[in-house]
Design a protein around this motif. Structure first.
Motif, PDB file in Angstrom:
ATOM      1  N   GLU A 265       0.828  -1.206   0.000  1.00  0.00           N
ATOM      2  CA  GLU A 265       0.000   0.000   0.000  1.00  0.00           C
ATOM      3  C   GLU A 265       0.865   1.259   0.000  1.00  0.00           C
ATOM      4  OE1 GLU A 265      -2.478  -0.199   3.413  1.00  0.00           O
ATOM      5  OE2 GLU A 265      -3.488  -2.051   2.798  1.00  0.00           O
ATOM      6  N   VAL A 266       2.034   1.174   0.612  1.00  0.00           N
ATOM      7  CA  VAL A 266       2.913   2.347   0.727  1.00  0.00           C
ATOM      8  C   VAL A 266       4.224   2.174  -0.038  1.00  0.00           C
ATOM      9  CG1 VAL A 266       1.953   3.177   2.898  1.00  0.00           C
ATOM     10  CG2 VAL A 266       3.745   1.433   2.962  1.00  0.00           C
ATOM     11  N   ALA A 267       4.495   0.960  -0.503  1.00  0.00           N
ATOM     12  CA  ALA A 267       5.708   0.701  -1.291  1.00  0.00           C
ATOM     13  C   ALA A 267       5.347  -0.268  -2.418  1.00  0.00           C
ATOM     14  CB  ALA A 267       6.807   0.110  -0.399  1.00  0.00           C
ATOM     15  N   PRO A 268       4.686   0.240  -3.474  1.00  0.00           N
ATOM     16  CA  PRO A 268       4.111  -0.650  -4.493  1.00  0.00           C
ATOM     17  C   PRO A 268       5.023  -0.990  -5.667  1.00  0.00           C
ATOM     18  CG  PRO A 268       3.379   1.589  -4.868  1.00  0.00           C
ATOM     19  CD  PRO A 268       4.272   1.641  -3.664  1.00  0.00           C
ATOM     20  N   TYR A 269       6.302  -0.668  -5.558  1.00  0.00           N
ATOM     21  CA  TYR A 269       7.223  -0.987  -6.647  1.00  0.00           C
ATOM     22  C   TYR A 269       8.081  -2.187  -6.247  1.00  0.00           C
ATOM     23  CZ  TYR A 269       5.719   3.403  -8.644  1.00  0.00           C
ATOM     24  OH  TYR A 269       4.945   4.409  -9.173  1.00  0.00           O
ATOM     25  N   ILE A 270       7.885  -3.300  -6.948  1.00  0.00           N
ATOM     26  CA  ILE A 270       8.554  -4.561  -6.622  1.00  0.00           C
ATOM     27  C   ILE A 270       9.605  -4.847  -7.686  1.00  0.00           C
ATOM     28  CG2 ILE A 270       8.230  -7.011  -6.094  1.00  0.00           C
ATOM     29  CD1 ILE A 270       5.200  -6.414  -5.876  1.00  0.00           C
TER      30      ILE A 270
END
Length: 431
Positions: A265-270
């Motif tokens: 939700e707060v770190a959506p870059y994988i």
């Protein structure tokens, strides 16, 4: 081989119950088990559920306290653990009751070995990498696992099998557990290959400069530095807020963990390496001082139900990648490979890590590195033999993945779990 349909019915959520090991009618006790009930007759491998229930007819009821791997009972790893516990109960015909407690409810991560020794817990998921000094051989073995492939299907299956096989077959690793009074049911069980999630899209090597990166393995310090970042120690429970506030830029963990605790939700870059691998942050499933007081039949049942545990573990790793991708996209992010420069930096750092393992004072590092490489080759062949293959990359994984995302449907994972049981778990089964 017995039925693969392990977990009929809805998952019952077990409430936190009284501390200590209790039982009915003279069963186990918190001081380490009842010698009168220990041992006894066992059962042959491959016994059916009905045969197990019949064999339990003369066993006195037993209650065991189990601390599972997550604070969230609906997380991937918790479902894996709770389904295993439910399966043990069902196959005992109700003679075993497992009181399941969320992570930290009975003992903090570093207190788990003590709780297993003094009887507050009987079985637990233990975060081995949280105690690198006490589990030094395990840490070095897990560092060697940077050799593992990072592909989303075959790589995940292979990774889980290799960790278990090398873990069981490395004497110094097993001694880390045994010297602290733990009996190993599974020596190294991650939720999946390690990815890095970030608040912003970091697609260039320069984007990593100065990034505050949370890790969960000692090797992550070297890997974070290779990217140009700084490894930061932040507790699991505090990570969401740290990412939200920008105290952390990124975190290294499995996609299953990222999904389960809501970090996407707060770190959506994988980002996932295409060829190189981040070091895994593995845990373990272990029993405590009461183990030797258990009837042999109970010990054997716990090992036999590990086949379902492994299927659930593989589900966590592979299905969560699809769910993580969809979740990240809903949050405006995406799943992608590391950029080529960052990939090369990780590959170079892994050479340094393997050299450290080879020179380890905690185990025969050269032998462990060779064992990992050999096991990777073996289990890659088995996975392909069973028909598993990559039909694309991670960027289009949601289109070509053939398995289910329903944790009640493990059919896709069961053939591989059966081989793991036959070749790795069965030789460890109590006799």
């Amino acid at each position: 081989m017995f039925s693969r349909k392990y977990f009929a019915g809805a998952l019952s959520m077990l409430a936190v119950a009284a501390l200590g090991l209790t039982s009915c009618a003279g069963g186990l006790n918190s001081s380490g088990g009842n010698a009168d009930s220990a041992g006894g007759a066992g059962i042959d491998p491959g016994a059916t559920k009905e045969q197990y229930i019949a064999a339990f007819a003369d066993i006195e009821p037993i209650t065991l306290d189990f601390q599972y791997s997550s604070t969230n009972p609906k997380s991937f790893s918790a479902l894996r653990d709770l389904k295993w516990a439910e399966s043990v109960e069902e196959w005992s015909g109700g003679k075993i009751t497992i009181e399941s407690h969320a992570a930290g409810a009975i003992a903090k991560p570093t207190e788990v070995p003590g709780a297993l020794q003094d009887g507050r817990l009987d079985v637990a998921h233990y975060y081995t990498t949280y105690e690198p000094q006490e589990m030094a051989a395990f840490v070095d073995m897990s560092t060697s696992l940077v050799q593992l492939p990072s592909s989303p299907v075959v790589g995940e299956f292979v990774s889980h099998a290799v960790m278990m096989e090398v873990g069981f077959n490395t004497p110094e690793v097993m001694a880390n557990y045994e010297d602290r009074g733990m009996h190993v049911l599974h020596p190294a069980n991650p939720n999946g290959n390690t990815s890095v999630i970030c608040r912003k899209d970091q697609q260039k090597s320069a984007d990593w400069a100065g990034s505050q990166i949370r890790g969960n393995a000692a090797a992550h310090e070297i890997q974070a530095k290779a990217l140009g970042g700084i490894l930061t120690s932040v507790e699991l429970a505090e990570t969401y807020e740290a990412l939200e506030r920008g105290v952390l830029n990124c975190s290294l963990q499995s996609t299953a963990t990222a999904v389960s605790v809501g970090w996407l939700e707060v770190a959506p870059y994988i980002s996932i390496p295409k060829d190189a691998s981040f070091a895994p942050g593995a845990g373990a499933l272990v029993a405590g001082s009461s183990w030797d007081g258990l009837p042999l039949l109970v010990q054997q049942l716990m090992f036999d139900r590990m086949e379902g545990y492994v299927a659930g573990e593989d589900f966590n790793a592979i299905a969560s990648l699809k769910i993580a991708t969809e979740t990240a996209e809903k949050q405006g992010g995406k799943l992608d490979y590391l950029d080529s420069e960052s990939e090369a930096a990780i590959a170079e750092s892994n050479k340094e890590l393997l050299a450290q393992v080879e020179n380890s004072k905690n185990l025969d590092g050269k032998a462990v590195n060779a064992a990992v490489a050999s096991s990777i080759e073996k289990w890659t062949g088995i996975a392909k033999e069973l028909g598993y293959e990559e039909k694309g990359g991670v960027t289009d994984f949601t289109q070509w993945y053939e398995g289910s995302v329903d944790p009640e449907d493990l059919e896709y994972f069961e053939p591989f779990a059966e081989r793991v049981y036959e070749e790795i778990i069965l030789p460890q089964r109590p006799k």
